[in-house]
Design an enzyme around this catalytic site. Sequence first.
Site, short mmCIF file in Angstrom:
data_model
loop_
_atom_site.label_atom_id
_atom_site.label_comp_id
_atom_site.label_asym_id
_atom_site.label_seq_id
_atom_site.Cartn_x
_atom_site.Cartn_y
_atom_site.Cartn_z
N SER A 149 -11.14 -0.72 -0.62
CA SER A 149 -9.84 -0.71 0.06
C SER A 149 -9.99 -1.03 1.53
O SER A 149 -9.09 -1.61 2.15
CB SER A 149 -9.18 0.66 -0.08
OG SER A 149 -8.59 0.83 -1.32
N HIS A 180 -3.66 6.14 3.42
CA HIS A 180 -4.37 4.94 2.99
C HIS A 180 -3.76 3.66 3.57
O HIS A 180 -4.46 2.78 4.08
CB HIS A 180 -4.36 4.88 1.45
CG HIS A 180 -5.25 3.85 0.85
ND1 HIS A 180 -4.83 2.56 0.60
CD2 HIS A 180 -6.53 3.91 0.41
CE1 HIS A 180 -5.81 1.88 0.04
NE2 HIS A 180 -6.86 2.67 -0.10
N ASP A 207 0.84 -1.19 0.00
CA ASP A 207 0.00 0.00 0.00
C ASP A 207 0.88 1.25 0.00
O ASP A 207 1.92 1.27 -0.66
CB ASP A 207 -0.92 -0.03 1.23
CG ASP A 207 -2.27 0.63 0.98
OD1 ASP A 207 -2.27 1.84 0.74
OD2 ASP A 207 -3.30 -0.05 1.04
#
Length: 802
Positions: free
Chosen positions: A574, A228, A155
């Site tokens: 996600s 994220h 990620d």
Amino acid sequence: MANPPIFLFLTIFIATLLCCCSSFEEEKRTTFIVQVNHNLKPSLFPTHTHWYQSTLSSLLSTKTTNGTTSKHALNNNNPILHTYDTVFHGFSTRLSPSEAKKLQTLPHVTALIPEQVRHVHTTRSPHFLGLQTAAKTGLLRDTDFGSDLVIGVIDTGIWPERQSFNDRDLGPVPAKWKGRCVAGKDFPATSCNRKLIGARFFSAGYEATNGKMNETSEYRSPRDSDGHGTHTASIAAGRYVSPASTLGYAAGVAAGMAPKARLAVYKVCWTGGCYDSDILAAFDAAVSDGVDVASLSVGGVVVPYHLDVIAIGAYGAASAGVFVSASAGNGGPGGLTVTNVAPWVTTVGAGTIDRDFPAHVKLGNGRVIAGASLYGGPGLVAGRMYPVVYAGSELSGGGSTGGGDGYSASLCLEGSLDPKLVKGKIVVCDRGISSRAAKGDVVKKSGGIGMILANGIFDGEGLVADCHVLPATAVGAIGGDEIRRYIATAAKSNHTSPPTATIMFKGTRLGVRPAPVVASFSARGPNPVSTEILKPDVIAPGLNILAAWPDRVGPSGVPSDKRKTEFNILSGTSMACPHVSGLAALLKAVHPDWSPAAIRSALMTTAYVVDNRGHAMLDESTGNVSSVFDYGAGHVHPEKAIDPGLVYDISDSDYVNFLCNSNYTTDTIQVITRKKADCSGAKKAGHAGNLNYPSMSAVFQQYGKKKMSTHFIRSVTNVGEANSVYKVTIKPPVGMKVTVEPQTLSFRRVGQKLNFLVRVQARAVKLSPGGSSIKSGSIVWSDGKHTVTSPLVVTMQQPLDY
């Protein structure tokens, strides 16, 4: 000597021309991932890297006009970006089209794969999933909360100081672990601990295309400058943290799915995206390091598997026993939008949980429109109504903006709003092009005091709550239309009753019904690559999920947002993907001998398709009943997955047979599997739908035929109890005839495998050219204790040319 200025001018001109030509040639270079038959390495090279460097160096040698040899500077024009030796054999580099053609002629080069750019697909969820910490037994207790299992998160990196990643009361790092904690900018090696046991970053592919990264805004290290990766890592394996909230919303205890599992982060996503060459390097490192689960909330364009680096890397990982979960994508609610569809990847869609954040719009005519928001700053004055304007309509009526146009203003894009029109008003903005929170920033900078973010027709009624920088809320497409009509009607009253509105923030609401609901944005099937494989596989919580967040990124993600919060609430597949990654780690802890396919099977065959009212699960975008193309096998049910009774296991040879029956060649199969394939037996065995998958999908091309039929061969392994007898219940798709032979499976021992055959017969239905009809049912095996459910979907198609 009469013309030295001319000679000098020609010299400079020719040098400039050569420089420009060289620059032009450099501009044409793109990144390729090069697969090599590693067994052909000559013994004179000490390592494969030396061999690859020599290959490039000799290939790019050219003869000059005077007969001497000249080489491109290997470290400048053609560096090796990454070498791969675990899930893939080869290297990545930048090549011009002519250089790529030359390289492909070499006997040891088996494939050149053009690089793609991917992008990230962007708590109460443990409680909603039934993971009870106080229970004496159950998935969490039985696995010691996932201790000693390693989840690799591919990620944007991690913010290691967050309490979600503390290592209190954890034992030593598992002895099997071979990974490293790579130091870098603002990330010393001491950033790792017994919780975060590995951290790496991969940027060569990104920088080869975009140039050297801007280190004032990005970290050349595993540290997360986006948020994220921190968020997804803590969903998968965050520790218990209390109190936890985002700007006062969702207050309570935050925890990941496997709170004691160890984390290893592999940073591959940067400001410009996530590049294939870096992603493949992360897969290579993760498997070599010893992860048990790889979690990838990243996706992009769907291509055949031999050109899909995520599919290739995931195959190598699954072949090594690593469970790979990936987000389905946020392209919903349209069909054929699902990504990461390889059958060796567990593809995860998103659903809601029983919590939301209502923020309703009250119009001057008394109407109240439902909305959702996480705005946490000073609110609008209670009881006061404010002027409301839709910038798109103002412009169409002749209004003026700061260089914008009606379309741009309707979307509240940067520089599109006229402060004279919006100052002191609530502005209605349409979704699209820019991020939801960025639109609010544009309104705020233009002098607006609030924003109503309206879904378009394609977005439907799904509401995503955001941490806006000004009082703002999101409303569905129907509500947005009503608000715009009200504004237009009131505006025609010649200011006798100008349009007004306010936003009423209601905080956090629990016990929401119905839940789960398939999130509007969650990508849908059918599978665009392999129609015989139903995707997504399952859905998991992905709407408004609370998880850890970095210090240096505001909760809205807007650069001007300087607020700090330890946790943030985000939505997307996600967020759903790491839920399944964490659950897979828990299942692996209970069943260390299970393959990745067996773990996926347990999650799929125990999934459910009803909400907390006991009704069929709905689609958020329409409010109608959802379908198998929306949720796959259904919503995960972890406490049932721990003891599924039967599993559908899949071996490497099964995947090879699937690829053969999917008309991949022996060469393209080798790109995926790294081995030569023999397809002669597979072609005789049946069709691609005979892969031993927990779901079954048939597609019939009518072509004027009145009757059509197919079959599925399946094998189930008993992981329940010895001397178990399972009987089948058939729920055929409407209008279809489905039979199963045998109808009873009697297992004498645990680990025993038994086969069954499913026959499907269909009659033609009336369809227009290019039309289709989709019907679904199920095959259910039960021994009285376990219920093993497999979705069965049948698609009837009328070809365009008939």
